[in-house]
Design a protein around this motif. Sequence first.
Motif, PDB file in Angstrom:
ATOM      1  N   TYR A   1      42.446  41.099  -3.304  1.00 14.08           N
ATOM      2  CA  TYR A   1      43.847  41.332  -2.936  1.00 14.08           C
ATOM      3  C   TYR A   1      44.767  41.269  -4.154  1.00 14.08           C
ATOM      4  O   TYR A   1      45.777  41.985  -4.210  1.00 14.08           O
ATOM      5  CB  TYR A   1      44.292  40.353  -1.844  1.00 14.08           C
ATOM      6  CG  TYR A   1      43.996  40.906  -0.467  1.00 14.08           C
ATOM      7  CD1 TYR A   1      44.841  41.825   0.135  1.00 14.08           C
ATOM      8  CD2 TYR A   1      42.841  40.548   0.209  1.00 14.08           C
ATOM      9  CE1 TYR A   1      44.573  42.359   1.379  1.00 14.08           C
ATOM     10  CE2 TYR A   1      42.546  41.077   1.461  1.00 14.08           C
ATOM     11  CZ  TYR A   1      43.419  41.982   2.042  1.00 14.08           C
ATOM     12  OH  TYR A   1      43.134  42.530   3.273  1.00 14.08           O
TER      13      TYR A   1
ATOM     14  N   ARG B   1      44.578  44.647  -5.486  1.00  9.59           N
ATOM     15  CA  ARG B   1      45.387  45.543  -4.649  1.00  9.59           C
ATOM     16  C   ARG B   1      46.876  45.398  -4.990  1.00  9.59           C
ATOM     17  O   ARG B   1      47.605  46.395  -5.105  1.00  9.59           O
ATOM     18  CB  ARG B   1      45.159  45.235  -3.165  1.00  9.59           C
ATOM     19  CG  ARG B   1      46.140  45.911  -2.213  1.00  9.59           C
ATOM     20  CD  ARG B   1      46.108  47.415  -2.309  1.00  9.59           C
ATOM     21  NE  ARG B   1      47.155  48.013  -1.470  1.00  9.59           N
ATOM     22  CZ  ARG B   1      47.437  49.311  -1.450  1.00  9.59           C
ATOM     23  NH1 ARG B   1      46.764  50.162  -2.203  1.00  9.59           N
ATOM     24  NH2 ARG B   1      48.390  49.775  -0.680  1.00  9.59           N
TER      25      ARG B   1
ATOM     26  N   ASP C   1      48.157  43.264   5.823  1.00  8.17           N
ATOM     27  CA  ASP C   1      47.172  43.479   4.764  1.00  8.17           C
ATOM     28  C   ASP C   1      47.526  44.731   3.963  1.00  8.17           C
ATOM     29  O   ASP C   1      47.504  44.723   2.733  1.00  8.17           O
ATOM     30  CB  ASP C   1      45.750  43.549   5.323  1.00  8.17           C
ATOM     31  CG  ASP C   1      45.621  44.381   6.584  1.00  8.17           C
ATOM     32  OD1 ASP C   1      46.505  45.218   6.879  1.00  8.17           O
ATOM     33  OD2 ASP C   1      44.609  44.202   7.294  1.00  8.17           O
ATOM     34  N   LEU C   2      47.882  45.811   4.658  1.00 11.08           N
ATOM     35  CA  LEU C   2      48.336  47.045   4.024  1.00 11.08           C
ATOM     36  C   LEU C   2      49.607  47.517   4.720  1.00 11.08           C
ATOM     37  O   LEU C   2      49.658  47.595   5.950  1.00 11.08           O
ATOM     38  CB  LEU C   2      47.277  48.151   4.132  1.00 11.08           C
ATOM     39  CG  LEU C   2      45.976  47.989   3.343  1.00 11.08           C
ATOM     40  CD1 LEU C   2      45.010  49.106   3.706  1.00 11.08           C
ATOM     41  CD2 LEU C   2      46.248  47.969   1.845  1.00 11.08           C
ATOM     42  N   ARG C   3      50.597  47.860   3.964  1.00 12.45           N
ATOM     43  CA  ARG C   3      51.841  48.387   4.535  1.00 12.45           C
ATOM     44  C   ARG C   3      51.549  49.638   5.371  1.00 12.45           C
ATOM     45  O   ARG C   3      52.077  49.813   6.474  1.00 12.45           O
ATOM     46  CB  ARG C   3      52.815  48.713   3.402  1.00 12.45           C
ATOM     47  CG  ARG C   3      54.239  49.016   3.823  1.00 12.45           C
ATOM     48  CD  ARG C   3      55.073  49.324   2.595  1.00 12.45           C
ATOM     49  NE  ARG C   3      55.124  48.196   1.668  1.00 12.45           N
ATOM     50  CZ  ARG C   3      56.092  47.279   1.675  1.00 12.45           C
ATOM     51  NH1 ARG C   3      57.076  47.369   2.547  1.00 12.45           N
ATOM     52  NH2 ARG C   3      56.085  46.289   0.788  1.00 12.45           N
TER      53      ARG C   3
ATOM     54  N   GLU D   1      53.053  43.512   1.224  1.00 16.59           N
ATOM     55  CA  GLU D   1      51.624  43.428   1.512  1.00 16.59           C
ATOM     56  C   GLU D   1      51.088  42.099   0.981  1.00 16.59           C
ATOM     57  O   GLU D   1      51.640  41.523   0.039  1.00 16.59           O
ATOM     58  CB  GLU D   1      50.859  44.559   0.825  1.00 16.59           C
ATOM     59  CG  GLU D   1      51.101  45.932   1.393  1.00 16.59           C
ATOM     60  CD  GLU D   1      50.168  46.975   0.769  1.00 16.59           C
ATOM     61  OE1 GLU D   1      49.290  46.609  -0.053  1.00 16.59           O
ATOM     62  OE2 GLU D   1      50.318  48.163   1.108  1.00 16.59           O
TER      63      GLU D   1
ATOM     64  N   THR E   1      40.385  45.797   6.163  1.00 21.80           N
ATOM     65  CA  THR E   1      40.548  46.808   5.117  1.00 21.80           C
ATOM     66  C   THR E   1      39.295  46.852   4.245  1.00 21.80           C
ATOM     67  O   THR E   1      38.447  45.959   4.295  1.00 21.80           O
ATOM     68  CB  THR E   1      41.756  46.520   4.199  1.00 21.80           C
ATOM     69  OG1 THR E   1      41.407  45.477   3.281  1.00 21.80           O
ATOM     70  CG2 THR E   1      42.990  46.130   4.993  1.00 21.80           C
TER      71      THR E   1
END
Length: 332
Positions: free
Chosen positions: A29, A32, A241-243, A270, A296
């Motif tokens: 993450y 990310r 976790d993800l927009r 996020e 994800t």
Amino acid sequence: MTATRFLTSDAVADLATPTDYVDAVRDGYRQRGNGAPAQPRSKFFRGDPDGMFTSYAAILPETGAMGGYMYSAGFGATDAWFMTPLFDADSGAPLALLDGASMNPFKTGAAGAVAVDELARADAKTLAVIGSGAQARGQLRATATVRDFDEVRVYSPTPENREAFAADFDDNLEASVDAVDSSEAAITGADVVITATQASDPVFDGDTLEPGTYVTAMGQYSPDKREVDTRTLERATYVPDLRERATFDSGEFLLAVQEGRVTEDDIHAELGEVVAGEAPGRTSDDEITLFDSGGTGIETVAAAYMLYERAEREGRGQTIEFAPASEALTGE
């Protein structure tokens, strides 16, 4: 030909502890948050027999790996199979093919634990778990590595399930673990709340959350289903976790948007942005925080590569071969 390691669920089941998963997923993450590519799942449905085929992927450049999940759920066998292809992010060559079933609750639980570490109060002592299945187990095992809980309360609708869950963990955690007879009893006074259910409708009333509570909602990834109500979204600092996933298949977020109660501007950040220090996490003890976890490729690739490396060192699994396109894609 390229030698690729094939790993069954049994081959990887004992290769890592919950702490190992959390460490690997946290780093995923962080990458990310620094720009590593990831997208939400693609879902394909069939009505007769009823089933879903889905996939998602990510590239973790610093890890040097890319891949994701492909799995089927339902259909005629009314079961599920998880395949995890893993590639070298530098050469592009296939590194491994994993049976991804056994790692699933651990890597998903690790994502929740990373969020707890970033968004829950440092002095959190009481944990509520709503759900008693494999995902609830994975969440509790991982979350217990990032906070020193004194008390865990578990609720699920079937008394035998919640009591068995509590008995198992009461023997394995330093905290006392007790089954309770309602979600309200579970969350009252809780510092951390985890929902890991198959419920289509909210499993608690957001007005009952006390100031300072943290929530992980991880059981649903369908735009018309949710474990957490609109009131919780309104009150909380919302971190998915993800927009892009929040606006694609998070029922928690999308149904609140449809009701006109929140907008995309209410997405705080996020999780990766928080982990990477690009956005703040919790800013006060009274703040309610919510992590929306739908699954994800980030945690999948991070966990799979960790398992692959350890399996390589121990010589686990077997080798299969893939021909590169330069050799096999000839049309002859």
